[in-house]
Design an enzyme around this catalytic site. Structure first.
Site, PDB file in Angstrom:
ATOM      1  N   LEU A  14       0.900  -1.361  -0.092  1.00 62.02           N
ATOM      2  CA  LEU A  14       0.104   0.022  -0.141  1.00 62.02           C
ATOM      3  C   LEU A  14       0.855   1.308   0.026  1.00 62.02           C
ATOM      4  CD1 LEU A  14      -3.092  -0.834   2.368  1.00 62.02           C
ATOM      5  CD2 LEU A  14      -2.868  -0.449  -0.119  1.00 62.02           C
ATOM      6  N   HIS A  15       1.574   1.505  -0.991  1.00 62.41           N
ATOM      7  CA  HIS A  15       2.355   2.583  -1.284  1.00 62.41           C
ATOM      8  C   HIS A  15       1.320   3.899  -1.640  1.00 62.41           C
ATOM      9  CE1 HIS A  15       2.400   2.177  -5.647  1.00 62.41           C
ATOM     10  NE2 HIS A  15       2.509   1.056  -5.434  1.00 62.41           N
ATOM     11  N   ALA A  16       1.722   5.006  -2.194  1.00 59.59           N
ATOM     12  CA  ALA A  16       1.001   6.148  -2.290  1.00 59.59           C
ATOM     13  C   ALA A  16      -0.101   5.792  -3.269  1.00 59.59           C
ATOM     14  CB  ALA A  16       1.824   7.537  -2.964  1.00 59.59           C
ATOM     15  N   PRO A  18      -1.899   2.975  -4.716  1.00 60.71           N
ATOM     16  CA  PRO A  18      -2.874   2.140  -4.131  1.00 60.71           C
ATOM     17  C   PRO A  18      -3.395   2.470  -2.829  1.00 60.71           C
ATOM     18  CG  PRO A  18      -0.916   0.787  -4.105  1.00 60.71           C
ATOM     19  CD  PRO A  18      -0.480   2.144  -4.627  1.00 60.71           C
ATOM     20  N   ALA A  19      -2.661   3.163  -2.048  1.00 56.73           N
ATOM     21  CA  ALA A  19      -3.189   3.795  -0.822  1.00 56.73           C
ATOM     22  C   ALA A  19      -4.272   4.921  -1.085  1.00 56.73           C
ATOM     23  CB  ALA A  19      -2.131   4.220   0.188  1.00 56.73           C
TER      24      ALA A  19
END
Length: 87
Positions: A14-16, A18-19
């Site tokens: 969950l990097h930028a 997909p977050a």
């Protein structure tokens, strides 16, 4: 209140990007929603909160929802996670 364990399957965790999709989806529900990773619990509707707990590929997190659409909320978020965020 209901909860469900899900495993992050996309390569970047969950990097930028997909977050951002995740919190937008969480914000589309009326229920209060939290993400629990180990001993940390954050608001699933907060980008900073979700990013702050460092969710990587193959980690299992717990989603918790409380409200009128709690079942729908967890179903929708789990479906998004299982799709790998279209990455």
């Amino acid at each position: 209140m209901i909860q469900r364990d899900v495993t992050i399957t996309n390569n970047g965790g969950l990097h930028a990007r997909p977050a951002t999709f995740f919190i937008q989806k969480a914000n589309s529900y009326k229920s209060q929603i939290w993400v629990i990773k180990e001993d940390r619990k954050v608001n699933a509707k907060s980008l900073l909160g979700v990013l702050s707990i460092g969710i990587a590929k193959d980690m299992t997190i717990t989603l918790v929802a409380d409200g009128d659409d709690e079942e729908e909320a967890l179903d929708g978020l789990e479906k998004m996670i299982n799709s790998g965020f279209a990455e």
